[in-house]
Write an enzyme that holds these catalytic residues in place. Sequence first.
Site, PDB file in Angstrom:
ATOM      1  CG  HIS A  13      53.548  51.573  67.355  1.00 51.23           C
ATOM      2  ND1 HIS A  13      52.390  52.050  67.942  1.00 51.23           N
ATOM      3  CD2 HIS A  13      54.331  52.659  67.144  1.00 51.23           C
ATOM      4  CE1 HIS A  13      52.472  53.365  68.080  1.00 51.23           C
ATOM      5  NE2 HIS A  13      53.642  53.763  67.614  1.00 51.23           N
ATOM      6  CG  HIS A  25      54.484  53.914  72.041  1.00 55.48           C
ATOM      7  ND1 HIS A  25      55.715  53.472  71.609  1.00 55.48           N
ATOM      8  CD2 HIS A  25      54.085  54.843  71.130  1.00 55.48           C
ATOM      9  CE1 HIS A  25      56.056  54.099  70.503  1.00 55.48           C
ATOM     10  NE2 HIS A  25      55.080  54.936  70.188  1.00 55.48           N
TER      11      HIS A  25
END
Length: 282
Positions: free
Chosen positions: A98, A258
């Site tokens: 995300h 990440h």
Amino acid sequence: MRIEQLTYALGAELTGVNLADAVHDEGLFAEIRAALLKHRVLFVRDQEISRTEHVAFARRFGDLEDHPVAGSDPEHPGLVRIYRTPEQPNDRYENAWHSDATWRVAPQFGAVLRCIECPPVGGDTMWANMVLAYEKLPPRVKDEIAGLLARHSIEATFGSVMPIERRHALREQYPDAEHPVVRTHPETGEKILYVNVFTTHFTNYHTPERVRYGQDANPGASELLRYLISQAYIPEYQVRWRWKPNSVAIWDNSATQHYAVMDYPPCLRKMERAGIVGSKPF
């Protein structure tokens, strides 16, 4: 300050620097900011800085924002506490690819995350370069997604575990945001693949040019979205960071995604993040 590139795709480690010094040192801060735009995520070890210094450094990039679900430090607005304890073994919303807060109309520019306490083994974080992910797409896919828009939802993610009344109240406060599937970096002008776990569906896919029969729309659109989201999973686009207490990561939230790897047994893991206000994607 020395800069060591960690992978071809993204990521660099800074040494010989104290981030607290960059609060008042214009030249040092300019070097760090330039390195961030180049490497997309920066890592620094042994930063024994206070919460006040953490917040002050992050504010050099812009205003900070709190999170409506994660708890913030009451004495330091904008410093979100991401604490995992043995009593929260199933709290797993971070282990998905995300970009932070794309459910906002103006998602975050970036973040400064500091490790307070972590497991002796496990609990790494991974980042993916979504500029590179877009560059490597086949030309036919780039043509297909040009001009596409998509919805991003906090209700369908953070809100999904809430009682219905609270979930609906969260949706009223933060209605779904609509962003380009391919956004432009506000400073570098680079094209970025901009869909992630917060993305629920395309909003302008169902045109005569794309949809001949019902199956072109469903599952055609959902299969395309799943394919695009999966580009972050490619190892050649990634860097992985092993945390230690007082380690810091600084990342460009518009150009990266990440994933917090939750491969550790129930234990304490305390992270504190300052999220920097961004601008509306275009």
